[in-house]
Design a protein around this motif. Sequence first.
Motif, short mmCIF file in Angstrom:
data_model
loop_
_atom_site.label_atom_id
_atom_site.label_comp_id
_atom_site.label_asym_id
_atom_site.label_seq_id
_atom_site.Cartn_x
_atom_site.Cartn_y
_atom_site.Cartn_z
N LEU A 17 -47.22 8.31 74.45
CA LEU A 17 -45.95 8.93 74.61
C LEU A 17 -46.18 10.21 75.00
O LEU A 17 -46.84 11.05 74.44
N GLY A 77 -42.83 13.21 69.83
CA GLY A 77 -43.77 12.05 69.54
C GLY A 77 -43.39 11.35 68.34
O GLY A 77 -44.01 10.49 67.63
N THR A 78 -41.96 11.32 67.87
CA THR A 78 -41.34 10.46 66.96
C THR A 78 -40.64 9.53 67.24
O THR A 78 -40.27 8.46 66.53
N SER A 120 -36.28 10.97 77.86
CA SER A 120 -37.15 11.35 76.80
C SER A 120 -36.14 11.64 75.80
O SER A 120 -34.97 11.66 75.89
N SER A 121 -36.40 11.89 74.64
CA SER A 121 -35.37 12.34 73.46
C SER A 121 -36.00 13.23 72.52
O SER A 121 -35.87 14.55 72.76
N CYS A 129 -40.02 7.90 75.20
CA CYS A 129 -41.04 8.28 76.62
C CYS A 129 -42.24 7.41 76.72
O CYS A 129 -43.04 7.67 77.43
N ARG A 172 -38.96 14.38 71.96
CA ARG A 172 -40.12 15.29 72.54
C ARG A 172 -41.06 15.79 71.28
O ARG A 172 -41.56 16.90 71.57
#
Lengths: 334, 402
Positions: free
Chosen positions: A319, A286-287, A281-282, A291, A284
């Motif tokens: 996501l 939702g942009t 993930s990055s 994920c 976190r």
Amino acid sequence: MTDDEFSVPAGSVPAGSVPAGTDQATVRVTARTQVADDVVALTLEHPQGDRLPAWTPGSHVDLVLPNGLTRQYSLCGDRWDPFTYRVAVLREPTGRRGSAWVHDTLRPGDLLGLGGPRNHFPMVPSDEYLFIAGGIGITPLLPMIRQADMMGAEWKLLYGGRRRTSMAFRDELERYGDRVRLVPQDEYGLLDLATWLGEPREGTKVYCCGPAPLLAAAESACSPWPEYTLRTERFTPPELDAPARKGPFDVELRRSGKTVTVDPDVSILDAVRGVGIDMLSSCRQGTCGTCETTVLDGIPDHRDCVLDEAERAAGDCMLICVSRSRTDRLVLDL
Amino acid sequence: MTSIRQDAAALPTSDIDPFDHENLRDRTPMQIALREAGPVVYLNRYDVYALGRYDEVGAAMVDWQHFQVGAGVGLANFHTEKPWRLPAMPTESDPPLHDAPRRVLSKILSPRVLRRVREQWTADAEELVERLVAAGGEFDAMPALAAAFPLKVFPDAVGLPKEGREDLLAYGDLVFNAFGPKNDLFTRSANRLAELSAWVTTLCAREVLAEGGFGAEIWAAADRGDLTQQQAPLVVRSLLSAGVDTTVHGIAAILHAFATHPEQWQRLREQPQLARVAFDEAVRWASPLQMVFHTTATETAFADATIPKHKKILMLLGAANRDPRRWHNPDAFDLTRDPSGHLGFGMGIHQCVGQHVARLEAEVLLTVLARRIKQIEPAAPPRRGLNNTLQTWESLPIRVST
Ligand code: FES
């Protein structure tokens, strides 16, 4: 158009410089420049001086800071230079610890984790572009402006900021003369979008990036314009309605043969990690799109900024850092 | 007679003709000669610079700033010659023109979208294989399997009308011959140039493309403003010229590989999940697309050469995919190898945007075959086809037993 209109870095090309993969690669900060009151620009290079992955205007990268935070920044340098990226970071008084750390602690020579580049704000072909920037929202627009100019398109920029000295890259925009209109709020007040946009016309594209109120203003100013005229990028997740479900739901991880119950205050991502699944993930938020996960059954409650309407309706991926479930049970390909 | 001259200071120079019939029938000696002569070899017959080593081909492919495609991905140099058709999009466009068509196609051809066709393609593969088994199990795999399967599933997925689909192969043959010199192969396929080009142009029109197919999706993207209305038919055309022959000959390559490597076939039958790896290994081993040209944007220092501006660079993908500097035992077709990084789909921003489609076609077909077929063996010696840039079979007689 001939290729000669595009400048190309002259000189030699190191052989064998196939770019590194994009997952959690590393970059070195090689320069740090104050470009406005609260904005620093960072120059990033591959630690060994190799090529960096290619990108297109509107792209952003994830930078993973040594304190574990991941932040997204638009690339605002020159895509014809494969060896450096440039990003600009605004010190956000209310922001989480990321921007303050960049301003106070980060120094040339430091290494940062890199994710991306990814582009959720792509430039589409047009004969005319109207660019609207609010504050640090100028960053993704800079490479677009350069490209619009290179392609010989009609374009102009309306650039608002709190005060003149808080507006980054004024010097770089100077060379475009009248096409650029700077509107520091303390001198001129708020942007008057409708007047500046003028009469609605076919084929024009409006690109807007900035704080949420500006995006909302652009949306309403563009409502008389043809569908698909306005393209925006938000730095913060949009305001969303409350989740579709209040209670917990179950998530079956079909490949791993596990099922986990997701409580209202836990993300699917964290729940999945909690049962020992390695999941990248990055943002976190939702942009960023990192994920993205395949949905095998059940209906997701999409709460991200990545998928478009058609992709949401298809319901075959989600996501999982922010999105939830509409059904009692979701089955994921994990 | 060909020779390679090596002066102390100058670049190795060769008068090898990569498009000579003898070299097209068996490309191996030419590949080895050019690859071993040096990282950059000047081909004086054509005034082009050839790269045959893995590192250099890969580096040049990712360096879109110096090695451009806007002047054509064939031998013809659009800086000085008029192209025979409108340059392909996105294949023959550089950034920034490249960006939008590429983005649209990669979305439409993404694994996410392709998941929807898998079931249908599996059913199509089963039906085809059953028919061949029922007919006795001995057949020419080139038309009966390698061509028949993609020619069924891909035009269906694009949304093309049923009539005339075999002519897609003739069009592809023409396109890939046209990337070479204007030799007899080009002239042979150019006989039908006007007719085929006109026909393909009609297939790219919005009205003929079935709803829900890749073609209609491309037009939908144009309606959203993600492409221009002028770009849309050219992007559809790129599916028709780049999406058929390459896959057909890729599948032919893997069928030939398995027919001649029975132990690898047994391995696949034991581990059917190797189907994807197997296809990529076949693409590495046989390189259906053998070569591609780029053009220097400016004078460029590369490896040990200084290449003048606007010169054609010949990238020998087949040679690079068997470069012993990169691959252990490169001539072996081996499912235990990790073929990742092969250059058969290219590399960098122009890397084959349809690769997920090709992989899925091959994976589906191989999975069905592996379930049903115990043995594949040659039924008669295969016969090479001749094409300036593709590595093809004209005939591939095999026998299968269940
Ligand atoms: S981690 Fe960025 S979208 Fe989920």
